[in-house]
Design an enzyme around this catalytic site. Structure first.
Site, PDB file in Angstrom:
ATOM      1  CE1 TYR A  56      -3.994  -1.948  -0.084  1.00  0.00           C
ATOM      2  CE2 TYR A  56      -3.314  -2.921   1.995  1.00  0.00           C
ATOM      3  CZ  TYR A  56      -4.168  -2.887   0.905  1.00  0.00           C
ATOM      4  OH  TYR A  56      -5.195  -3.799   0.820  1.00  0.00           O
ATOM      5  CG  ASP A 116      -3.371 -11.996   6.421  1.00  0.00           C
ATOM      6  OD1 ASP A 116      -3.638 -13.194   6.268  1.00  0.00           O
ATOM      7  OD2 ASP A 116      -4.220 -11.089   6.275  1.00  0.00           O
ATOM      8  CG  HIS A 357       2.930  -7.655  -2.019  1.00  0.00           C
ATOM      9  ND1 HIS A 357       1.831  -7.047  -1.470  1.00  0.00           N
ATOM     10  CD2 HIS A 357       3.756  -7.919  -0.994  1.00  0.00           C
ATOM     11  CE1 HIS A 357       2.002  -6.953  -0.163  1.00  0.00           C
ATOM     12  NE2 HIS A 357       3.162  -7.468   0.154  1.00  0.00           N
ATOM     13  CE1 TYR A 438      -8.858  -3.864   1.999  1.00  0.00           C
ATOM     14  CE2 TYR A 438      -9.433  -2.697   4.002  1.00  0.00           C
ATOM     15  CZ  TYR A 438      -8.609  -3.579   3.334  1.00  0.00           C
ATOM     16  OH  TYR A 438      -7.554  -4.171   3.996  1.00  0.00           O
ATOM     17  NE  ARG A 439      -4.939  -0.849   4.229  1.00  0.00           N
ATOM     18  CZ  ARG A 439      -4.532  -1.745   5.134  1.00  0.00           C
ATOM     19  NH1 ARG A 439      -5.209  -2.861   5.322  1.00  0.00           N
ATOM     20  NH2 ARG A 439      -3.466  -1.538   5.856  1.00  0.00           N
TER      21      ARG A 439
END
Ligand code: EUG
Length: 510
Positions: A56, A116, A357, A438-439
């Site tokens: 992110y 996670d 990622h 959502y993000r």
């Protein structure tokens, strides 16, 4: 590279999003001083907590040269744990591991709800509306009370904290009642750039008994039916937490072995190689894998019910952790399901060399038909842009977070370019069908925010109105979550698509 100056998983050129300096306040007063200084000299500041925010945007400020305020290093105290009300109050730098250790040290009967990966900030994850896997997995909904440095340097307390306690003490119900009186303002400090949260209360889950398990489902095409069978169980609360549904390729990747260990070809792992490889693993040659956990005295009965429900799907099979060797990933899930932080999840990053990622994270209704539409878009576009498709679905009773982990090679400009184009096409294609994220990663925030466009961008205008009122100088995290202060808007900062650059220069062309 320092974790707090860059995005370690850069999708742009890594030097593009670098900060000019990092400051390490140790108190709320110091944070206020920094904010006042930023207003005086009109310097953009970018607060971070701790952890990595990988997928992110890391710690990278959206405006290059911004001063990063690293709240994690010195503001890392567990300020309270109230065992009678099962709550705590933390500073930004408290990680899931640190809170877990503190609770253990005090011998208290509480679980820590972790995402996670447990290395992140309890506060930071909740403010980004992250997800965990015990019954307390909706992190923002389990917070109670905040203290916030506003963009003008003033200090605000929300919830019951807004009422002074007796004799100058904190209000005794600050960590007990969320909304207090008047508009519920806490929400606007999540996924925004409206303030710097320096204290936050959280509810702690009383420990209970648990039984972790996984199900496997052989056929790709049973995906819709699996989702439909999960739904009522989730709505009825039979699933007290958020289970995950993944494609079997994730069982292969999370072993930690690189793709080249299983296959010497180039590009995407072909379906028949996935099948052949999975057949060597405990899950066998299946298509979908479901990780779940049942809690409390009813857990064994509930598992029987779930087994009966899933038996509608040909070849479904339940597997318990005891049946698997100690290195199987299910043992790691078992810990997360029972409030213990882990880091194992990240092992799928060994998949390709120099792996990084990006998460593509749309919301769908928990309904087979919708999940299928989103899955087909994601599968088709991963194929088009040459990436293996790693879906993880966190399935709740009414909605599902579909998380696509786009794993790319950050040393390869072509791989970064394709990952960028894949993200853009995913965002646009899903939005055209009515599915929104959502993000998202900071560099895709403008594009995602723009998809929430109902009534001529009414939401964006509303967000900008608040931004301009609270931060007239536009110093606090400009561009975060797609919210730009007045002085930046329309100057070439926004990144919407091909016409604006990600791999090249970021910001206005001077
Ligand atoms: C995951 C889940 C998320 C997210 C990023 C990653 C899981 C990866 C439910 O939210 O935002 C295995």
């Amino acid at each position: 590279m320092l974790r707090n100056t860059h995005d370690a998983f850069h999708i742009a050129q890594q030097e593009e999003l670098v900060s000019s300096a990092v400051v390490y306040p140790s108190t709320t007063e110091e944070v206020q001083d920094i904010v006042r200084w930023a207003n005086k000299y009109l310097i953009p500041i970018y607060p971070i907590s701790i952890g990595r925010n990988i997928g992110y945007g890391g710690a990278a400020p959206r405006v290059p040269g911004a001063v990063v305020i690293d709240l994690g290093r010195r503001m890392n105290r567990v300020l309270k744990i109230d065992s009678s009300s099962a709550s705590c109050q933390v500073e930004p730098g408290v990680t899931y591991y640190a809170l877990y250790e503190e609770v253990q040290k005090r011998g208290l009967p509480f679980w820590i709800d972790c995402p996670d990966l447990g290395g992140g900030s309890v506060m930071g994850n909740a403010l980004d509306r992250g997800v965990g896997y015990t019954p307390y997995g909706d992190h923002f909904s389990k917070h109670c009370g905040m203290e916030i440095v506003l963009p003008n340097g003033e200090l605000l307390r929300t919830g019951m904290g807004a009422m002074p306690g007796k004799n100058g003490e904190d209000n005794p119900t600050w960590e007990s009642f969320q909304p207090a009186y008047g508009p519920y303002s806490d929400g606007i400090f999540s996924q925004s750039n409206y303030g710097i949260v320096t204290k936050m209360g959280f509810w702690l889950m009383p420990e209970t008994t648990s039984q972790t398990y996984m199900f496997t489902f052989p056929r790709e095409e049973d995906f819709e039916q699996i989702v439909e069978l999960i739904k009522p169980l989730a709505q009825q609360g039979i699933f007290a937490n958020i289970p995950q549904l993944r494609h079997v390729i994730q069982e292969i990747a999370v072993t930690g072995a690189p793709k080249s260990h299983w296959w010497d070809g180039k590009g995407r792992m072909p379906r028949d190689v996935i099948a052949k490889t999975a057949s060597k693993l405990p899950c066998g040659d299946v298509s979908w894998v479901f990780y779940g956990c049942q809690y409390g005295d009813e857990r064994h009965k509930q598992i029987e019910l779930i087994q009966k429900t899933f038996s509608a799907i040909p070849g479904s099979r339940i597997i318990f952790p005891d049946e698997l060797s100690a290195d199987h990933y299910l043992h790691s899930r078992k810990k997360v399901f029972a409030g213990v932080p882990v880091l194992r999840e990240i092992d799928w990053l060994n998949w390709v060399p120099n792996a990084a990622h990006l998460f593509f994270s749309p919301i769908t209704p928990t309904r087979g038909r919708d999940a299928r539409i989103v899955h087909d878009i994601i599968a088709r576009l991963h194929k088009k842009w040459g990436f293996d498709n790693f879906p993880t679905l966190t399935v709740a009773g009414r909605e599902t977070h579909y998380i696509a982990n786009i794993v790319y090679d950050r040393a390869d400009p072509d791989s970064k370019h394709r990952a960028t184009e894949l993200m853009r096409e995913l965002i646009a294609t899903c939005a055209a069908e009515g599915y929104g994220e959502y993000r998202t990663h900071i560099l895709f925030a403008d594009m995602v925010a723009q998809t929430y466009s109902w009534n001529n961008q009414a939401l964006r205008k509303f967000n900008e109105t608040i931004k301009d009122a609270l931060d007239p100088n536009g110093i606090l995290a400009p561009g975060r979550n797609g919210i730009w202060p007045k002085s930046y808007r329309g100057q070439g900062w926004e990144i919407y698509g091909k016409q604006s650059s990600i791999q090249g220069h970021i910001g206005p062309k001077l």
